[in-house]
Design an enzyme around this catalytic site. Structure first.
Site, PDB file in Angstrom:
ATOM      1  N   LYS A  11       0.813  -1.213   0.000  1.00 33.91           N
ATOM      2  CA  LYS A  11       0.000   0.000   0.000  1.00 33.91           C
ATOM      3  C   LYS A  11       0.853   1.273   0.000  1.00 33.91           C
ATOM      4  O   LYS A  11       2.069   1.223   0.230  1.00 33.91           O
ATOM      5  CB  LYS A  11      -0.936  -0.027   1.208  1.00 33.91           C
ATOM      6  CG  LYS A  11      -1.961  -1.158   1.142  1.00 33.91           C
ATOM      7  CD  LYS A  11      -2.876  -1.126   2.351  1.00 33.91           C
ATOM      8  CE  LYS A  11      -3.930  -2.200   2.294  1.00 33.91           C
ATOM      9  NZ  LYS A  11      -4.855  -2.119   3.454  1.00 33.91           N
ATOM     10  N   ARG A  87      -0.992 -14.308   4.529  1.00 36.57           N
ATOM     11  CA  ARG A  87      -1.732 -13.680   5.629  1.00 36.57           C
ATOM     12  C   ARG A  87      -0.954 -13.779   6.945  1.00 36.57           C
ATOM     13  O   ARG A  87      -0.945 -12.841   7.746  1.00 36.57           O
ATOM     14  CB  ARG A  87      -3.133 -14.257   5.736  1.00 36.57           C
ATOM     15  CG  ARG A  87      -3.970 -13.902   4.486  1.00 36.57           C
ATOM     16  CD  ARG A  87      -5.413 -14.236   4.601  1.00 36.57           C
ATOM     17  NE  ARG A  87      -6.096 -13.393   5.580  1.00 36.57           N
ATOM     18  CZ  ARG A  87      -6.451 -12.118   5.396  1.00 36.57           C
ATOM     19  NH1 ARG A  87      -6.161 -11.502   4.268  1.00 36.57           N
ATOM     20  NH2 ARG A  87      -7.093 -11.461   6.337  1.00 36.57           N
ATOM     21  N   THR A  93      -4.746  -7.217  10.946  1.00 39.21           N
ATOM     22  CA  THR A  93      -5.106  -5.976  10.254  1.00 39.21           C
ATOM     23  C   THR A  93      -4.665  -4.749  11.043  1.00 39.21           C
ATOM     24  O   THR A  93      -4.120  -3.802  10.481  1.00 39.21           O
ATOM     25  CB  THR A  93      -6.629  -5.929  10.011  1.00 39.21           C
ATOM     26  OG1 THR A  93      -7.001  -7.090   9.251  1.00 39.21           O
ATOM     27  CG2 THR A  93      -7.038  -4.683   9.260  1.00 39.21           C
ATOM     28  N   ARG A 104       2.975  -6.018   9.183  1.00 40.79           N
ATOM     29  CA  ARG A 104       2.205  -4.925   9.782  1.00 40.79           C
ATOM     30  C   ARG A 104       2.794  -4.473  11.116  1.00 40.79           C
ATOM     31  O   ARG A 104       2.786  -3.279  11.422  1.00 40.79           O
ATOM     32  CB  ARG A 104       0.744  -5.318   9.909  1.00 40.79           C
ATOM     33  CG  ARG A 104       0.063  -5.350   8.533  1.00 40.79           C
ATOM     34  CD  ARG A 104      -1.378  -5.734   8.627  1.00 40.79           C
ATOM     35  NE  ARG A 104      -2.052  -5.553   7.360  1.00 40.79           N
ATOM     36  CZ  ARG A 104      -3.024  -6.342   6.930  1.00 40.79           C
ATOM     37  NH1 ARG A 104      -3.444  -7.363   7.683  1.00 40.79           N
ATOM     38  NH2 ARG A 104      -3.598  -6.117   5.767  1.00 40.79           N
ATOM     39  N   ASN A 114      -2.047   0.271   6.894  1.00 41.57           N
ATOM     40  CA  ASN A 114      -1.493  -0.977   7.424  1.00 41.57           C
ATOM     41  C   ASN A 114      -0.605  -1.744   6.447  1.00 41.57           C
ATOM     42  O   ASN A 114      -0.483  -2.955   6.536  1.00 41.57           O
ATOM     43  CB  ASN A 114      -2.607  -1.856   7.991  1.00 41.57           C
ATOM     44  CG  ASN A 114      -3.605  -2.305   6.947  1.00 41.57           C
ATOM     45  OD1 ASN A 114      -3.478  -1.992   5.768  1.00 41.57           O
ATOM     46  ND2 ASN A 114      -4.598  -3.049   7.383  1.00 41.57           N
ATOM     47  N   HIS A 117      -2.098  -5.488   1.618  1.00 37.74           N
ATOM     48  CA  HIS A 117      -3.382  -6.180   1.443  1.00 37.74           C
ATOM     49  C   HIS A 117      -3.076  -7.581   0.967  1.00 37.74           C
ATOM     50  O   HIS A 117      -2.144  -7.792   0.188  1.00 37.74           O
ATOM     51  CB  HIS A 117      -4.244  -5.477   0.386  1.00 37.74           C
ATOM     52  CG  HIS A 117      -5.400  -6.321  -0.070  1.00 37.74           C
ATOM     53  ND1 HIS A 117      -6.609  -6.324   0.572  1.00 37.74           N
ATOM     54  CD2 HIS A 117      -5.497  -7.234  -1.078  1.00 37.74           C
ATOM     55  CE1 HIS A 117      -7.414  -7.195  -0.032  1.00 37.74           C
ATOM     56  NE2 HIS A 117      -6.766  -7.751  -1.038  1.00 37.74           N
TER      57      HIS A 117
END
Length: 143
Positions: A11, A87, A93, A104, A114, A117
């Site tokens: 991001k 993940r 998250t 993260r 964060n 994705h």
């Protein structure tokens, strides 16, 4: 164990922080292979379409605004249990809840910014990959 593909987006906050290499390093060290990648500047239409499932949620407009605030690096990752592996590497998250050593925990500043994705299911992965890539842009890694 299944060989899978998943979509990953680095991001705008992580791109701006020059964290692309460190994040890719974690993907590869966990056994994931990068089979497609492109740097993009999302516009409202592209970001809004990608997150359309959240259109009625209160955070939607802020999410679209954030995702269009700078370039993103969109990638397809492939490997054994790629969705779960990715993940796990990303972490929770909310970076405050993310385990030490996850992307993260190390690179995100807030639940809104964060860093990454990742697809949450095989169905989401297929839909998300096709949203950003056509079949010719995804390269099988045989070596």
């Amino acid at each position: 164990m299944a060989n899978e593909r998943t979509l990953s987006i680095i991001k705008p906050d992580a791109v701006a922080g020059n964290n692309i290499g460190a994040i890719y390093d974690r993907f590869e060290k966990s056994g994931l292979k990068i089979v497609a990648a492109k740097m993009m500047q999302l516009d409202d239409k592209k970001a809004g379409g990608f997150y359309a499932e959240h259109a009625e949620r209160p955070f939607y407009n802020d999410l679209v605004s954030f995702m269009t605030s700078g370039p993103v690096l969109v990638s397809v990752l492939e490997g054994e249990n790629a969705i779960a592996t990715h993940r796990d590497i990303m972490g929770a998250t909310n970076p405050k809840d993310a385990a030490e050593g996850t992307i993260r925990a190390d690179f995100a500043s807030s639940i809104d910014e964060n860093a990454v994705h990742g697809s949450d299911s095989a169905e989401s992965a297929a839909r998300e990959i096709s949203y950003f890539f056509n079949e010719e842009e995804v390269c099988a890694r045989t070596r």
